[in-house]
Write an enzyme that holds these catalytic residues in place. Structure first.
Site, short mmCIF file in Angstrom:
data_model
loop_
_atom_site.label_atom_id
_atom_site.label_comp_id
_atom_site.label_asym_id
_atom_site.label_seq_id
_atom_site.Cartn_x
_atom_site.Cartn_y
_atom_site.Cartn_z
N TRP A 37 -41.14 9.66 -129.63
CA TRP A 37 -39.87 10.00 -130.28
C TRP A 37 -39.13 11.04 -129.45
O TRP A 37 -39.74 11.64 -128.55
CB TRP A 37 -40.12 10.56 -131.70
CG TRP A 37 -38.94 10.33 -132.62
CD1 TRP A 37 -38.10 11.29 -133.11
CD2 TRP A 37 -38.47 9.07 -133.10
NE1 TRP A 37 -37.12 10.69 -133.88
CE2 TRP A 37 -37.32 9.33 -133.89
CE3 TRP A 37 -38.88 7.75 -132.95
CZ2 TRP A 37 -36.58 8.32 -134.52
CZ3 TRP A 37 -38.16 6.74 -133.58
CH2 TRP A 37 -37.03 7.03 -134.35
N GLU A 70 -30.98 12.64 -131.75
CA GLU A 70 -32.32 12.32 -131.22
C GLU A 70 -32.32 11.56 -129.91
O GLU A 70 -33.21 10.77 -129.64
CB GLU A 70 -33.12 11.51 -132.27
CG GLU A 70 -32.93 11.99 -133.68
CD GLU A 70 -33.86 11.33 -134.67
OE1 GLU A 70 -34.82 11.98 -135.10
OE2 GLU A 70 -33.63 10.15 -135.01
N ASP A 115 -31.04 16.47 -129.35
CA ASP A 115 -29.89 16.71 -130.24
C ASP A 115 -30.12 16.14 -131.63
O ASP A 115 -31.12 15.45 -131.87
CB ASP A 115 -28.64 16.07 -129.62
CG ASP A 115 -28.78 14.56 -129.50
OD1 ASP A 115 -29.84 14.09 -129.02
OD2 ASP A 115 -27.85 13.83 -129.89
C1 NOJ Z 1 -33.03 6.13 -133.50
C2 NOJ Z 1 -32.34 7.44 -133.71
O1 NOJ Z 1 -32.64 7.92 -134.94
C3 NOJ Z 1 -30.86 7.25 -133.52
O2 NOJ Z 1 -30.17 8.45 -133.76
C4 NOJ Z 1 -30.64 6.82 -132.10
O3 NOJ Z 1 -29.28 6.62 -131.88
C5 NOJ Z 1 -31.42 5.55 -131.83
N1 NOJ Z 1 -32.81 5.70 -132.19
C6 NOJ Z 1 -31.26 5.17 -130.38
O4 NOJ Z 1 -31.98 4.02 -130.10
C1 NOJ Z 2 -30.66 8.81 -137.09
C2 NOJ Z 2 -29.77 9.99 -136.97
O1 NOJ Z 2 -29.21 9.97 -135.68
C3 NOJ Z 2 -30.54 11.26 -137.19
O2 NOJ Z 2 -29.65 12.35 -137.15
C4 NOJ Z 2 -31.26 11.23 -138.50
O3 NOJ Z 2 -32.04 12.38 -138.62
C5 NOJ Z 2 -32.13 9.99 -138.62
N1 NOJ Z 2 -31.38 8.81 -138.31
C6 NOJ Z 2 -32.69 9.83 -140.02
O4 NOJ Z 2 -31.66 9.66 -140.94
#
Ligand code: NOJ
Ligand code: NOJ
Length: 474
Positions: free
Chosen positions: A125, A190, A187
């Site tokens: 992750w 993520e 960030d």
């Molecule tokens: C999952 C993350 O939670 C999301 O924010 C991100 O844009 C994607 N992965 C990218 O593959």
């Molecule tokens: C993806 C988002 O980008 C992230 O900010 C969030 O924490 C997760 N999804 C879970 O909702």
């Protein structure tokens, strides 16, 4: 002035959203730990059936606001139990060895995501994410302040008193910020390991709340350390971090990406950072934390996002040339579609955030009886939503004048128009997923996303508060 149809929809959706927030918080029955906040019940395509530290803290902060708004008198739901279970669950999560590290060295506090039963998530992750400890501190400190305001203490069997919560849960998170604020991390979306405005701003607010708590609880040597770190981080956010740049008319979320030519820097994360780091009822936040909602850079960031996304997302095209808000995504270059990567879409969180920041801009004008000062760059934005014409001069609309009232009513109507966009995209049952398809407008991505409901609920709360002030003064 107020749109009755929108008002009655917002009221109804407000209750639905709050109830759906509670539906996603574990009660200890079944596989979700008591006080654990699930990001979404969706277990496949995408699997969001986890607890994210960020989503959880932001969600519980809404529950804390609800408790305060109802002075602990809400008999429908045992809300202090919900918040205190969250606090106790945080104690557990903090102490789990996880892929980001462990509790002893504090590194484990940067872990962004855990299993629903509060065991570690071991998959790969984007980690660590350093906003988690900050957001958790803000939420728990807010709850401690509400307890204090009503002369109460915690009632959870494991949470002895305020001192226990401070020493064992809040303080380690603050120590984490002191140790790691200058280190890069992922960030809020993520994706990028770097320094980010959202992360730094929320850390700054957490430190400020920590300074007050440490002083109140007579932890003087730690208080001195917090003050010193607060000053360093404040300088970083305001000056050295690169979050503003000459000729860039908006806040820059991740400066390194701009320097590398990978992104323009525009991101709703910056506005989310502003909202989560400034309590507009607390004038000392405005004075000591950079980029309060009244800073023209904040409105300019929103204007730039709208300017990009009204064209980028075809679903917004029918609103082109009107004074209405549009559906907003995370950042222009986004390619996450809610399941995998293709093209980015508008998000409920981003659209509700636009409404909330506008309500707060209006709120603080009336609350602090401020003149509305419009710099030339801002007057362009205002010319779209008010009868004012764009100008090369700075306008000053004196507090209370007719022009001031008309302009603030237009701002409120502009905020409402973002709520109206949300209304258009939720389904008949008031469900909200993560995203809105950029072509069709239908919902996409994780369904019943807790944070979507929280972002809407919070915007609705500020709509109410602002309407009350407007009704008093106009
Ligand atoms: C999952 C993350 O939670 C999301 O924010 C991100 O844009 C994607 N992965 C990218 O593959
Ligand atoms: C993806 C988002 O980008 C992230 O900010 C969030 O924490 C997760 N999804 C879970 O909702």
């Amino acid at each position: 002035m107020e749109d009755e149809e929108l008002s009655s929809w917002v009221q109804k959706q407000d209750r639905i959203a709050f109830k759906r927030i509670l539906d996603n918080i574990g009660t200890g029955q079944g596989e979700v730990t008591s006080g654990a906040v699930i990001a979404s019940p969706s277990r496949t395509d995408p699997n969001y059936f986890y607890q994210w530290v960020r989503d959880a803290a932001i969600t519980i902060d809404s529950v804390v606001q609800y408790i305060d708004d109802h002075s602990f008198n809400d008999t429908e739901w045992p809300l202090s139990t919900v918040v205190e279970s969250y606090i106790w669950n945080s104690y557990t999560l903090q102490r789990l060895d996880n892929p980001s590290g462990d509790f002893e060295s504090l590194s484990g506090l940067g872990e962004p995501k855990f299993m629903p039963d509060s065991t570690p998530f071991k998959g790969s992750w984007g980690r660590p994410q350093r906003d988690g400890p900050a957001l958790r501190t803000i939420t728990i400190s807010n709850y401690l302040a509400v307890l204090d305001k009503y002369g109460m203490g915690p009632s959870h069997p494991n949470l002895t008193d305020t001192e226990f919560i401070y020493a064992n849960i809040v303080k380690p998170d603050l120590q984490y910020i002191v140790k790691y604020w200058a280190s890069s991390g992922f960030d809020l979306w993520e994706e990028v390991d770097s320094m980010h405005l959202f992360t730094s701003l929320t850390q700054l607010k957490a430190l400020k709340m920590g300074v007050d708590l440490a002083c109140k609880l007579k932890d003087y040597s730690f208080n001195a350390q917090l003050v010193a770190t607060f000053n360093e981080l404040r300088l970083f956010v305001a000056m050295n971090g690169g979050f503003t740049a000459v000729k860039v008319p908006f806040l820059i979320e991740t400066p390194a990406l701009v320097v590398q030519g990978k992104r323009c820097g525009l991101d709703i994360g910056s506005i989310l950072g502003v909202l989560h780091s400034h309590d507009v009822d607390d004038a000392s936040d405005t004075a000591s934390i950079p980029f309060p909602v009244s800073d023209s850079m904040v409105m300019n960031t929103l204007t730039a996002l709208v300017g990009d996304m009204e064209y980028r997302y075809p679903v917004n095209h029918r609103r082109l040339g009107t004074s209405s808000g549009v559906s907003l995504g995370r950042y222009p270059e986004d390619i996450y579609d809610g399941y995998g990567t293709s093209q980015g879409n508008p998000w409920f969180i981003s659209t509700a955030t636009a409404a909330e920041v506008l309500y707060k801009i209006v709120y603080q004008l009336f609350m602090y009886e401020k003149d509305l000062v419009l710099t030339p760059d801002q007057s362009k934005a205002y010319s779209k939503i008010t009868t004012l014409e764009a100008s090369n001069h700075t306008y000053v609309l004196p507090y209370g004048s007719d022009a001031f009232k008309v302009a603030s009513q237009s701002l409120q109507a502009y905020a409402d128009s973002f709520m109206d966009v949300i209304k258009e995209h939720v389904d008949a049952g008031g469900h909200m997923s993560e995203q809105i398809n950029r072509y069709t407008g239908f919902m996409e991505g994780a369904e019943d996303l807790t944070w979507s409901y929280g972002a809407f609920w919070s915007a609705s709360r500020w709509r109410k508060r602002t309407s009350t002030l407007l009704a008093l003064y106009t």
